[in-house]
Design an enzyme around this catalytic site. Structure first.
Site, mmCIF file in Angstrom:
data_model
loop_
_atom_site.group_PDB
_atom_site.id
_atom_site.type_symbol
_atom_site.label_atom_id
_atom_site.label_comp_id
_atom_site.label_asym_id
_atom_site.label_seq_id
_atom_site.Cartn_x
_atom_site.Cartn_y
_atom_site.Cartn_z
ATOM 1 N N HIS A 1 0.840 -1.208 0.000
ATOM 2 C CA HIS A 1 0.000 0.000 0.000
ATOM 3 C C HIS A 1 0.872 1.254 0.000
ATOM 4 O O HIS A 1 1.040 1.880 1.047
ATOM 5 C CB HIS A 1 -0.905 0.014 1.225
ATOM 6 C CG HIS A 1 -2.057 0.959 1.101
ATOM 7 N ND1 HIS A 1 -1.988 2.278 1.483
ATOM 8 C CD2 HIS A 1 -3.308 0.788 0.642
ATOM 9 C CE1 HIS A 1 -3.158 2.855 1.282
ATOM 10 N NE2 HIS A 1 -3.976 1.975 0.779
ATOM 11 N N ILE B 1 2.041 4.411 1.669
ATOM 12 C CA ILE B 1 1.333 5.298 2.596
ATOM 13 C C ILE B 1 0.496 4.427 3.514
ATOM 14 O O ILE B 1 -0.004 3.378 3.108
ATOM 15 C CB ILE B 1 0.456 6.363 1.896
ATOM 16 C CG1 ILE B 1 -0.671 5.728 1.101
ATOM 17 C CG2 ILE B 1 1.292 7.273 1.020
ATOM 18 C CD1 ILE B 1 -1.732 6.730 0.684
ATOM 19 N N GLY C 1 -5.698 4.665 5.404
ATOM 20 C CA GLY C 1 -6.535 5.512 6.255
ATOM 21 C C GLY C 1 -7.302 4.722 7.289
ATOM 22 O O GLY C 1 -7.488 5.168 8.424
ATOM 23 N N VAL C 2 -7.760 3.536 6.916
ATOM 24 C CA VAL C 2 -8.510 2.719 7.858
ATOM 25 C C VAL C 2 -7.649 2.339 9.070
ATOM 26 O O VAL C 2 -8.154 2.240 10.193
ATOM 27 C CB VAL C 2 -9.117 1.475 7.158
ATOM 28 C CG1 VAL C 2 -8.044 0.493 6.733
ATOM 29 C CG2 VAL C 2 -10.168 0.819 8.011
ATOM 30 N N GLU D 1 -8.266 3.245 12.936
ATOM 31 C CA GLU D 1 -8.168 2.196 13.961
ATOM 32 C C GLU D 1 -7.233 2.619 15.089
ATOM 33 O O GLU D 1 -7.525 2.389 16.269
ATOM 34 C CB GLU D 1 -7.694 0.880 13.342
ATOM 35 C CG GLU D 1 -7.441 -0.229 14.346
ATOM 36 C CD GLU D 1 -8.667 -0.706 15.112
ATOM 37 O OE1 GLU D 1 -8.491 -1.262 16.224
ATOM 38 O OE2 GLU D 1 -9.803 -0.552 14.627
#
Length: 160
Positions: A58, A64, A67-68, A72
């Site tokens: 990723h 990067i 976002g998830v 979290e």
């Protein structure tokens, strides 16, 4: 020392965090709590490592942090704030096993700048209010003072 309380800051090291959260590697995303005030706020750190499991995929060649995973990490910081808030209540009867704080909602998530391997992510969460068993938080993740993510987090407590 596992938990430290000083006049300047209340901190939790990794062992103190692990006593309060059920998460373990590779999904424990809070590396250190640098300060907290029960019932109010908590500041923590997540170190985005170049050897993290998400780096190769990723995105290949330009990693990067997803976002998830940032959300979290913020949710875990909120769980820690809820836990230390419950611990601080004078008449709180915590069950023999640590209660679990389940994520039940994420509101108005905004992703402003990427987090890359090598970044130290500052996690800042504030308890907004507690409504009918739902804990409502305001949460922000920053790198070097630059906003990466902001959102509202909702969680609820369930005895394990």
């Amino acid at each position: 020392m596992t938990d430290q309380t000083t006049t300047a800051a209340r901190t939790l090291d990794l062992n103190g965090i692990k006593r309060r959260l059920p998460h373990r590697y590779p999904f424990l995303l809070v590396d250190r709590v640098v300060d907290y005030t029960p019932g109010e706020s908590l500041q923590a750190v997540h170190n985005a490592s170049a050897s993290a499991w998400w780096v190769p995929g990723h995105f290949p060649g330009e990693a990067i942090m997803p976002g998830v995973l940032l959300v979290e990490a913020l949710a875990q910081a909120c769980g820690l704030l809820a836990f230390v808030t419950r611990e601080a209540e004078p008449d709180a009867e915590l069950p023999p096993e640590a209660p679990l704080f389940y994520l039940v909602g994420v509101d108005e998530a905004r992703f402003k700048s990427p987090v890359v391997p090598g970044d130290a992510v500052s996690l800042a969460v504030e308890l907004d209010r507690l409504v009918r068993g739902i804990w409502l938080f305001k949460a922000r993740a920053e790198v070097n003072g630059r906003l990466a993510v902001s959102c509202g987090i909702r969680c609820t407590m369930r005895a394990s």
